[in-house]
Design a protein around this motif. Structure first.
Motif, mmCIF file in Angstrom:
data_model
loop_
_atom_site.group_PDB
_atom_site.id
_atom_site.type_symbol
_atom_site.label_atom_id
_atom_site.label_comp_id
_atom_site.label_asym_id
_atom_site.label_seq_id
_atom_site.Cartn_x
_atom_site.Cartn_y
_atom_site.Cartn_z
ATOM 1 N N SER A 14 -12.384 4.116 1.042
ATOM 2 C CA SER A 14 -12.250 2.942 0.167
ATOM 3 C C SER A 14 -12.958 1.735 0.779
ATOM 4 O O SER A 14 -13.620 0.971 0.069
ATOM 5 N N HIS A 121 -8.517 4.304 -5.221
ATOM 6 C CA HIS A 121 -9.414 5.179 -4.454
ATOM 7 C C HIS A 121 -8.881 6.576 -4.217
ATOM 8 O O HIS A 121 -9.647 7.487 -3.925
ATOM 9 N N ASN A 174 -17.812 7.117 -7.186
ATOM 10 C CA ASN A 174 -18.452 6.694 -5.939
ATOM 11 C C ASN A 174 -19.966 6.766 -6.136
ATOM 12 O O ASN A 174 -20.462 7.463 -7.031
ATOM 13 N N ARG A 208 -7.471 13.703 9.041
ATOM 14 C CA ARG A 208 -6.071 13.569 8.655
ATOM 15 C C ARG A 208 -5.639 14.903 8.067
ATOM 16 O O ARG A 208 -6.469 15.700 7.614
ATOM 17 N N LYS A 211 -7.112 16.563 4.986
ATOM 18 C CA LYS A 211 -8.480 17.106 5.016
ATOM 19 C C LYS A 211 -8.510 18.602 5.351
ATOM 20 O O LYS A 211 -9.536 19.247 5.237
ATOM 21 N N GLU A 282 -8.254 15.151 -2.980
ATOM 22 C CA GLU A 282 -9.482 14.371 -2.759
ATOM 23 C C GLU A 282 -9.824 13.746 -4.104
ATOM 24 O O GLU A 282 -10.150 14.457 -5.050
ATOM 25 N N SER A 283 -9.731 12.436 -4.181
ATOM 26 C CA SER A 283 -9.941 11.818 -5.492
ATOM 27 C C SER A 283 -11.383 11.945 -5.958
ATOM 28 O O SER A 283 -11.664 12.111 -7.135
ATOM 29 N N PHE A 284 -12.330 11.870 -5.032
ATOM 30 C CA PHE A 284 -13.743 12.010 -5.385
ATOM 31 C C PHE A 284 -14.460 12.907 -4.371
ATOM 32 O O PHE A 284 -15.029 13.927 -4.729
ATOM 33 N N GLY A 285 -14.446 12.473 -3.103
ATOM 34 C CA GLY A 285 -15.137 13.257 -2.074
ATOM 35 C C GLY A 285 -16.455 12.618 -1.663
ATOM 36 O O GLY A 285 -17.503 13.265 -1.705
ATOM 37 N N LEU A 286 -16.393 11.352 -1.244
ATOM 38 C CA LEU A 286 -17.609 10.623 -0.857
ATOM 39 C C LEU A 286 -18.392 11.355 0.238
ATOM 40 O O LEU A 286 -19.621 11.396 0.208
HETATM 41 O O1 GMT Z 1 -10.802 10.018 2.630
HETATM 42 C C1 GMT Z 1 -9.798 9.337 2.894
HETATM 43 O O2 GMT Z 1 -8.715 9.804 3.128
HETATM 44 C C2 GMT Z 1 -9.947 7.843 2.887
HETATM 45 C C3 GMT Z 1 -9.678 7.357 1.520
HETATM 46 C C4 GMT Z 1 -9.561 5.882 1.420
HETATM 47 O O3 GMT Z 1 -9.061 5.474 0.403
HETATM 48 O O4 GMT Z 1 -9.894 5.128 2.315
HETATM 49 O O5 GMT Z 1 -10.734 7.900 0.686
HETATM 50 C C5 GMT Z 1 -10.506 7.996 -0.687
HETATM 51 O O6 GMT Z 1 -11.479 7.135 -1.265
HETATM 52 C C6 GMT Z 1 -12.819 7.597 -1.233
HETATM 53 C C7 GMT Z 1 -13.704 6.503 -1.831
HETATM 54 O O7 GMT Z 1 -13.377 6.206 -3.147
HETATM 55 C C8 GMT Z 1 -12.927 8.930 -1.983
HETATM 56 O O8 GMT Z 1 -14.261 9.394 -1.993
HETATM 57 C C9 GMT Z 1 -12.030 9.937 -1.257
HETATM 58 O O9 GMT Z 1 -12.050 11.144 -1.990
HETATM 59 C C10 GMT Z 1 -10.590 9.431 -1.201
HETATM 60 N N1 GMT Z 1 -9.796 10.327 -0.351
HETATM 61 C C11 GMT Z 1 -8.786 11.049 -0.843
HETATM 62 O O10 GMT Z 1 -8.453 11.052 -2.028
HETATM 63 C C12 GMT Z 1 -8.062 11.894 0.147
#
Ligand code: GMT
Length: 380
Positions: A14, A121, A174, A208, A211, A282-286
């Motif tokens: 995020s 996010h 993203n 974490r 993952k 994983e909401s998106f997977g940047l």
């Molecule tokens: O990947 C993480 O756990 C960090 C987390 C964050 O919010 O800081 O990432 C989330 O936001 C990213 C950017 O929008 C997404 O691409 C990731 O998929 C998302 N992580 C999860 O949903 C676990």
């Protein structure tokens, strides 16, 4: 426009998205003010229209828990007033959305209207947010936001499922900056990592639990029996030690390289053949998008919003969470077929281009225009 961006300053997704967005907006002529407790990790340059305002948290001995949200709210009020911001864009609901809504109410009492855009996010909804202790605050602050965006349709649906949201949520995925993330010719580096021409599998994350890095290692354990290969692990976090132990137990230490936290991740991705993302949610997977931009196909779980990015059988493969056997089978199939691998590599890049920064950032500008219409009319 004068835009305030509130985000976590750390390496989390995020914070990365918020910082890259702010930098891109500044390049497009907006004045951007970052507000956080530390300078965001990716805020690596400044221009005359890019600013950073630090939030200081009191360490008074009475406070067992530093009152960050209160201090952030006060700082938001101050920056909005002094810098005459047009809007506040907060990334990650907790506690940024509620702090912004409180600041909005304080400012309203002084006759100042500040629109709030909240971007969801992932873990702010799927893990942390849905904890009942946060529900009333998250629900209220989302409903009071002038606009809500989410980084995938899956996250949007999760938000409606877990909270009583009465507003429309706009999906803005993203994005990726191809000036940084593209395949670089780094043959010397490739030779150093795979001296015998082994295939290189890679995983980058904050280690974490969510993952599932242990699944990466287990998948690799199966793959390495059939395909001469190595596994590169980039990043660090709470699971790192457990993963090191697992590598020892599986006697894979010679084939697994821990690189720790790395800034030039695109250099590493540029020499790799396959990215593994077995996440629980994983909401998106940047991280997968960064790999794809560097022409690395992805074997991933089918959790959350990943299928909105990784196309099964085209840019990689999707498997059920925890199904390491299936992930390994697909990896062996792909890595064992040079022509197919080449095809997947170029398909991965083609797909990543759909998330090009120049295509996505204007979508945020449209949201900004929609929430500031009235304010700008009032100022005119
Ligand atoms: O990947 C993480 O756990 C960090 C987390 C964050 O919010 O800081 O990432 C989330 O936001 C990213 C950017 O929008 C997404 O691409 C990731 O998929 C998302 N992580 C999860 O949903 C676990």
């Amino acid at each position: 426009m004068k835009i305030g961006i509130v985000c976590y300053p750390t390496y989390g997704g995020s914070g990365v998205v918020a910082t890259e967005l702010g930098k891109a907006l500044a390049l497009r002529g907006h004045q951007v003010h970052f507000i956080s407790y530390k300078q965001p990790a990716r805020l690596d340059f400044f221009t005359n229209n890019l600013f950073y305002h630090e939030v200081y948290v009191s360490s008074y001995p009475l406070f067992d828990y530093p009152p960050y949200e209160t201090t952030l709210t006060s700082r938001l009020v101050d920056v909005v007033k002094f810098e005459k911001l047009d809007l506040l864009h907060v990334h990650y609901a907790i506690p940024h959305a509620s702090a912004a809504i409180f600041a909005k109410q304080i400012l309203a009492a002084e006759g100042i209207h500040i629109p709030i855009i909240t971007t969801l996010h992932g873990t702010d909804i799927t893990l942390v947010g849905k904890d009942a202790s946060f529900t009333p605050v998250v629900t209220y602050s989302l409903n009071q936001s002038d606009a809500i965006t989410s980084v995938s349709d899956s996250l949007k649906q999760d938000t409606y499922k877990h909270f009583k949201i009465t507003k429309d949520i706009k999906v803005i995925p993203n994005f990726i900056d191809f000036e940084r993330f593209s395949k670089k010719p780094r043959e010397h580096f490739k030779k150093a990592l795979s001296s015998q021409g082994e295939k290189l599998l890679v995983h980058t994350s904050n280690f974490r639990k969510v993952k599932r890095v242990e699944d990466v290692v287990k998948t690799f354990g199966i793959v390495s029996k059939k395909i001469p290969s190595k596994l590169i692990l980039v990043g660090d976090g709470p699971e790192r030690q457990n993963i090191e132990m697992l590598c020892r137990e599986m006697q894979l230490c010679d084939q697994i390289i821990f690189l720790g936290k790395q800034d030039p991740v695109e250099e590493i991705l540029s020499v790799c053949d396959l990215f593994i993302m077995p996440s629980e949610t994983e909401s998106f997977g940047l991280a997968a998008l960064e790999a794809m931009a560097c022409e690395v196909p992805v074997i991933s779980s089918n959790a959350g919003g990943i299928p909105e990015l990784n196309i099964d059988g085209e840019t990689g493969y999707l498997c059920n969470v925890g199904d390491v056997k299936h992930m390994a089978e697909k990896a062996i199939y792909l890595l064992g077929n040079e022509d197919l691998l080449k095809q997947f590599k170029s398909a991965a890049k083609k797909r990543a281009l759909e998330f090009h920064i120049d295509r996505i950032v204007p979508q945020y500008e449209v949201v900004y225009a929609s929430v500031t219409q009235n304010t700008i009319a009032e100022h005119a």
